[in-house]
Structure formats: C-alpha cells, structure tokens
Write a protein that holds these residues in place. Structure first.
Motif, PDB file in Angstrom:
ATOM      1  N   ALA A  96      35.378  38.640  39.687  1.00 18.82           N
ATOM      2  CA  ALA A  96      35.425  39.915  38.959  1.00 18.82           C
ATOM      3  C   ALA A  96      34.015  40.471  38.779  1.00 18.82           C
ATOM      4  O   ALA A  96      33.780  41.667  38.993  1.00 18.82           O
ATOM      5  N   ILE A  97      33.083  39.625  38.411  1.00 18.57           N
ATOM      6  CA  ILE A  97      31.695  40.050  38.216  1.00 18.57           C
ATOM      7  C   ILE A  97      31.091  40.531  39.537  1.00 18.57           C
ATOM      8  O   ILE A  97      30.427  41.566  39.591  1.00 18.57           O
ATOM      9  N   LYS A  98      31.349  39.801  40.604  1.00 17.61           N
ATOM     10  CA  LYS A  98      30.823  40.173  41.921  1.00 17.61           C
ATOM     11  C   LYS A  98      31.381  41.527  42.366  1.00 17.61           C
ATOM     12  O   LYS A  98      30.651  42.369  42.886  1.00 17.61           O
ATOM     13  N   THR A 153      39.155  34.439  39.779  1.00 14.53           N
ATOM     14  CA  THR A 153      38.079  33.821  38.994  1.00 14.53           C
ATOM     15  C   THR A 153      37.211  34.886  38.322  1.00 14.53           C
ATOM     16  O   THR A 153      37.131  36.026  38.794  1.00 14.53           O
ATOM     17  N   ASN A 154      36.553  34.504  37.239  1.00 13.63           N
ATOM     18  CA  ASN A 154      35.619  35.405  36.555  1.00 13.63           C
ATOM     19  C   ASN A 154      34.465  35.803  37.461  1.00 13.63           C
ATOM     20  O   ASN A 154      34.026  36.946  37.444  1.00 13.63           O
ATOM     21  N   GLU A 184      39.386  37.432  47.445  1.00 11.04           N
ATOM     22  CA  GLU A 184      39.168  37.119  46.029  1.00 11.04           C
ATOM     23  C   GLU A 184      40.030  37.967  45.098  1.00 11.04           C
ATOM     24  O   GLU A 184      40.152  37.673  43.918  1.00 11.04           O
ATOM     25  N   ILE A 185      40.636  39.029  45.633  1.00 13.73           N
ATOM     26  CA  ILE A 185      41.470  39.929  44.831  1.00 13.73           C
ATOM     27  C   ILE A 185      42.896  39.380  44.758  1.00 13.73           C
ATOM     28  O   ILE A 185      43.501  39.070  45.780  1.00 13.73           O
ATOM     29  N   GLU A 186      43.400  39.274  43.528  1.00 12.78           N
ATOM     30  CA  GLU A 186      44.768  38.792  43.316  1.00 12.78           C
ATOM     31  C   GLU A 186      45.764  39.951  43.354  1.00 12.78           C
ATOM     32  O   GLU A 186      46.776  39.896  44.057  1.00 12.78           O
ATOM     33  N   LYS A 187      45.494  41.032  42.582  1.00 14.38           N
ATOM     34  CA  LYS A 187      46.382  42.191  42.512  1.00 14.38           C
ATOM     35  C   LYS A 187      45.568  43.443  42.240  1.00 14.38           C
ATOM     36  O   LYS A 187      44.475  43.372  41.679  1.00 14.38           O
ATOM     37  N   ILE A 188      46.148  44.584  42.612  1.00 19.98           N
ATOM     38  CA  ILE A 188      45.571  45.878  42.272  1.00 19.98           C
ATOM     39  C   ILE A 188      46.682  46.744  41.696  1.00 19.98           C
ATOM     40  O   ILE A 188      47.763  46.849  42.282  1.00 19.98           O
TER      41      ILE A 188
END
Length: 79
Positions: free
Chosen positions: A13-15, A9-10, A59-63
C-alpha cells in the motif's frame, strides 16, 4: 473516477501510494472503510481517468470504484 485499492500487505500500500504521487495522480494512503475488507487494513484512494490495466500489479488484491457512499468492485486478483 475515484478508486480505492486494497493490498495484501502494508508495504504494498505504501509503495503504491508513492507510485501514484510520482506520476501526479491525486490520492492518499487511507485506513479502509468498514464496508471493505483487506489483508492489511490499509488502502489507497485516488483519482484516475486512464485504463486500470496500466496500474494493476500482483500486489493489488482488489479495486473498488467509489460513487458517493457506494463501492463497486471493479477488479479482484485471481486466487
């Protein structure tokens, strides 16, 4: 090493961008390169020298590790 982190989610990313700023890791919120895909289209590009396990959250999908114009997947959330 420079990394790009993708999120579901956006707001995640902001957090995360605020999280890395709080700990003085150099980085920024970015629109994702076309080569990478994500649910939200935003990511965080940052420089990090410690173990990635210190920053992994649900909350992380990929790195991806960034090396020049190449991206190497180094983490993917379990589905």
């Amino acid at each position: 090493m420079t990394y790009i982190v993708l999120f579901y989610t956006n707001s995640s990313a902001i957090k995360f961008a605020k999280f890395i700023q709080r700990f003085n890791y150099p980085g920024e919120l970015i629109p994702l390169p076309r080569k990478l895909t994500s649910s939200c289209g935003m990511g965080v590009k940052f420089y990090f020298t410690k173990s990635l396990t210190e920053i992994i959250s649900e909350e992380i999908e990929k790195i991806y590790a960034v090396e020049g114009n190449q991206y190497q997947l180094v983490y993917r959330a379990k589905e």
